[in-house]
Design an enzyme around this catalytic site. Sequence first.
Site, PDB file in Angstrom:
ATOM      1  N   MET A 110      59.755 -30.688  33.928  1.00  0.00           N
ATOM      2  CA  MET A 110      59.857 -29.839  32.737  1.00  0.00           C
ATOM      3  C   MET A 110      60.822 -30.528  31.797  1.00  0.00           C
ATOM      4  SD  MET A 110      59.919 -26.280  34.870  1.00  0.00           S
ATOM      5  CE  MET A 110      60.266 -27.182  36.376  1.00  0.00           C
ATOM      6  N   SER A 116      60.002 -23.997  46.472  1.00  0.00           N
ATOM      7  CA  SER A 116      60.738 -24.661  45.382  1.00  0.00           C
ATOM      8  C   SER A 116      62.224 -24.645  45.701  1.00  0.00           C
ATOM      9  CB  SER A 116      60.513 -23.932  44.060  1.00  0.00           C
ATOM     10  OG  SER A 116      61.488 -24.366  43.127  1.00  0.00           O
ATOM     11  N   ASP A 126      61.714 -28.959  41.047  1.00  0.00           N
ATOM     12  CA  ASP A 126      61.707 -28.546  39.641  1.00  0.00           C
ATOM     13  C   ASP A 126      62.741 -29.325  38.842  1.00  0.00           C
ATOM     14  OD1 ASP A 126      59.687 -26.478  39.427  1.00  0.00           O
ATOM     15  OD2 ASP A 126      60.947 -25.301  40.777  1.00  0.00           O
ATOM     16  N   ASP A 133      52.499 -21.473  39.985  1.00  0.00           N
ATOM     17  CA  ASP A 133      53.953 -21.624  40.029  1.00  0.00           C
ATOM     18  C   ASP A 133      54.645 -20.499  39.269  1.00  0.00           C
ATOM     19  OD1 ASP A 133      56.529 -22.514  40.199  1.00  0.00           O
ATOM     20  OD2 ASP A 133      56.215 -24.401  39.112  1.00  0.00           O
ATOM     21  N   HIS A 151      58.496 -28.458  46.653  1.00  0.00           N
ATOM     22  CA  HIS A 151      58.352 -28.427  45.196  1.00  0.00           C
ATOM     23  C   HIS A 151      59.704 -28.716  44.542  1.00  0.00           C
ATOM     24  CE1 HIS A 151      56.226 -27.177  41.525  1.00  0.00           C
ATOM     25  NE2 HIS A 151      57.332 -26.524  41.185  1.00  0.00           N
ATOM     26  N   MET A 172      51.279 -22.264  35.289  1.00  0.00           N
ATOM     27  CA  MET A 172      52.577 -21.572  35.271  1.00  0.00           C
ATOM     28  C   MET A 172      52.318 -20.082  35.096  1.00  0.00           C
ATOM     29  SD  MET A 172      54.838 -23.855  35.772  1.00  0.00           S
ATOM     30  CE  MET A 172      56.172 -22.641  35.701  1.00  0.00           C
ATOM     31  N   SER A 181      61.812 -17.870  45.281  1.00  0.00           N
ATOM     32  CA  SER A 181      62.485 -16.670  45.807  1.00  0.00           C
ATOM     33  C   SER A 181      61.809 -16.127  47.055  1.00  0.00           C
ATOM     34  CB  SER A 181      62.480 -15.565  44.748  1.00  0.00           C
ATOM     35  OG  SER A 181      62.729 -16.095  43.484  1.00  0.00           O
ATOM     36  N   HIS A 237      57.725 -31.468  39.662  1.00  0.00           N
ATOM     37  CA  HIS A 237      57.273 -30.739  38.477  1.00  0.00           C
ATOM     38  C   HIS A 237      58.252 -31.039  37.349  1.00  0.00           C
ATOM     39  CE1 HIS A 237      56.783 -26.428  36.592  1.00  0.00           C
ATOM     40  NE2 HIS A 237      56.289 -27.363  35.811  1.00  0.00           N
ATOM     41  N   GLY A 296      56.702 -16.501  40.465  1.00  0.00           N
ATOM     42  CA  GLY A 296      56.494 -15.087  40.799  1.00  0.00           C
ATOM     43  C   GLY A 296      55.465 -14.822  41.875  1.00  0.00           C
ATOM     44  N   MET A 326      64.367 -30.165  35.305  1.00  0.00           N
ATOM     45  CA  MET A 326      64.517 -29.540  33.979  1.00  0.00           C
ATOM     46  C   MET A 326      65.560 -30.286  33.164  1.00  0.00           C
ATOM     47  SD  MET A 326      64.512 -25.548  35.062  1.00  0.00           S
ATOM     48  CE  MET A 326      63.363 -24.904  36.282  1.00  0.00           C
TER      49      MET A 326
END
Length: 215
Positions: free
Chosen positions: A67, A7, A34, A174, A32, A136, A197, A65, A176, A36
């Site tokens: 959001m 991501s 993201d 998606d 990926h 998620m 991360s 993705h 952690g 938002m």
Amino acid sequence: MVKIAPSILSADFADLGTEINNVVKAGADLIHLDIMDGAFVPNITFGASIIKALPRHPGVEFDAHLMINQPENNLQSFLDAKVDRLAIHVESTIHLHRVLQQIRNAGVKPAVALNPSTPLSSVEWILEDVDMVVIMSVNPGFGGQSFIESMLSKVEQLKGMIVKKGLSTEIEVDGGVYPGNIRSLIDAGMDIAVAGSAVFNQPDYKQAIQDLKQA
Ligand code: DX5
Ligand code: ZN
């Protein structure tokens, strides 16, 4: 073999092109993205014009993705940006089936994402209409959050639903995901791991992707 989708939320925003080229070289299977809106989630990232400017690599899909609230209002711009997969949230629109159909009709792979608290029953009647379900495993909005442990059995149950219906819908997880928990997710039925991360916050992207794939 599990696919890894880094991501770019955790990448260096001042040099996104180089970051993408580097993770592709390091073995990323998808990129990926993201998106938002500051309303559906408490954070704002980037939109279709940035996506259009990003470098493309043959065989490496752009996995968007969304959001954002009421994605139908901005759908066309993301379809025009030529992403390969487009995930919308179950919680973000009243007419989920219609929006998924619009994505399919545009030649893009439709996908649906579920917040951690949203039950699997919310996708029961659209499972045939999507190529991928995004579970998620953190509350959407930010990178670097801790994996919500109960999402492991959610993945397992979703896999059961897909198998029972005789579908080949892919499961993406998606939030952690790290070398320490990726094995149990693969065993539960995950096909694609989003990793922010766990890739971009590591010194060596190639090593980081290898650590995920070999865990
Ligand atoms: C969260 C995003 C995720 C996030 C994952 O809203 O959808 O894609 O960037 O980041 P990590 O892997 O750091 O949890
Ligand atoms: Zn995401």
